[in-house]
Design a protein around this motif. Sequence first.
Motif, PDB file in Angstrom:
ATOM      1  N   ILE A  12      39.661  48.162  33.225  1.00 58.21           N
ATOM      2  CA  ILE A  12      38.553  47.215  33.050  1.00 58.21           C
ATOM      3  C   ILE A  12      37.818  47.040  34.377  1.00 58.21           C
ATOM      4  N   GLU A  31      35.462  44.372  36.272  1.00 57.52           N
ATOM      5  CA  GLU A  31      35.102  42.959  36.213  1.00 57.52           C
ATOM      6  C   GLU A  31      34.089  42.657  37.326  1.00 57.52           C
ATOM      7  N   TYR A  32      33.060  41.936  36.963  1.00 59.90           N
ATOM      8  CA  TYR A  32      32.029  41.593  37.943  1.00 59.90           C
ATOM      9  C   TYR A  32      31.304  40.350  37.468  1.00 59.90           C
ATOM     10  N   SER A  33      30.498  39.799  38.352  1.00 60.94           N
ATOM     11  CA  SER A  33      29.694  38.631  37.985  1.00 60.94           C
ATOM     12  C   SER A  33      28.254  38.874  38.392  1.00 60.94           C
ATOM     13  N   LYS A  40      31.025  35.853  34.322  1.00 57.28           N
ATOM     14  CA  LYS A  40      32.201  36.701  34.115  1.00 57.28           C
ATOM     15  C   LYS A  40      31.857  37.816  33.141  1.00 57.28           C
ATOM     16  N   ASN A  41      31.951  39.051  33.620  1.00 56.74           N
ATOM     17  CA  ASN A  41      31.693  40.227  32.794  1.00 56.74           C
ATOM     18  C   ASN A  41      32.890  41.158  32.885  1.00 56.74           C
ATOM     19  N   GLN A  42      33.290  41.717  31.760  1.00 57.46           N
ATOM     20  CA  GLN A  42      34.365  42.692  31.719  1.00 57.46           C
ATOM     21  C   GLN A  42      33.927  43.859  30.841  1.00 57.46           C
ATOM     22  N   ALA A  64      31.909  45.289  41.579  1.00 52.68           N
ATOM     23  CA  ALA A  64      32.913  45.220  40.524  1.00 52.68           C
ATOM     24  C   ALA A  64      34.297  45.546  41.070  1.00 52.68           C
TER      25      ALA A  64
END
Length: 181
Positions: free
Chosen positions: A94, A96-98, A104-106, A145
């Motif tokens: 996965i 993950e970043y913002s 919150k993004n996955q 990310a």
Amino acid sequence: MNNLQNRANAVMAFSISAIFCLLAAIALSALVIPASPSGSIALDSIKVVTGRYDKNWVDFKTQDNEFANTLMQIDADLSSLFHWNTKQLFVYAIAEYSTPTHPKNQIFLWDTIIKSKSDAVLRKKGIVNKYSLIDVNKKWTNVHATISLHWNVVPYVGFMTYGRSQASEAYAFPLPSGSQT
């Protein structure tokens, strides 16, 4: 005097209760089996391209969407997760970043199903992301990310358990190919 129907009912009720107790003991005992899985994932490269995803994508008429393609390497030993109650492992990577609009993004990058202990040692290089990295904002500007490896233990009986590796350092997404700063 009990008739045949009452006796059959008593035998079935006792049998179902005994099976339920046995399955509950199996499910609880599988939770206390020690496991020490280890895993790491790293990105070798990130390439951002501009274009149209495909004709089924919601914004298929626009040509300015940005998509990220990655090359990854995975080094994991998940064999300690296999025991007598493990049916399979679902392993996935996965990102993950913002972003300012979405904190919150996955995004799933890659996944696989491992069905035997002998296949649970992963040493893979040059893995291309299986699923496209497409952001809601359509641009990868100023995005950093982290990548992590996750796994789900699917048991024959009982509770599904989850685990993850430590997240990698933050990777910055480059400008799209052919664009100017």
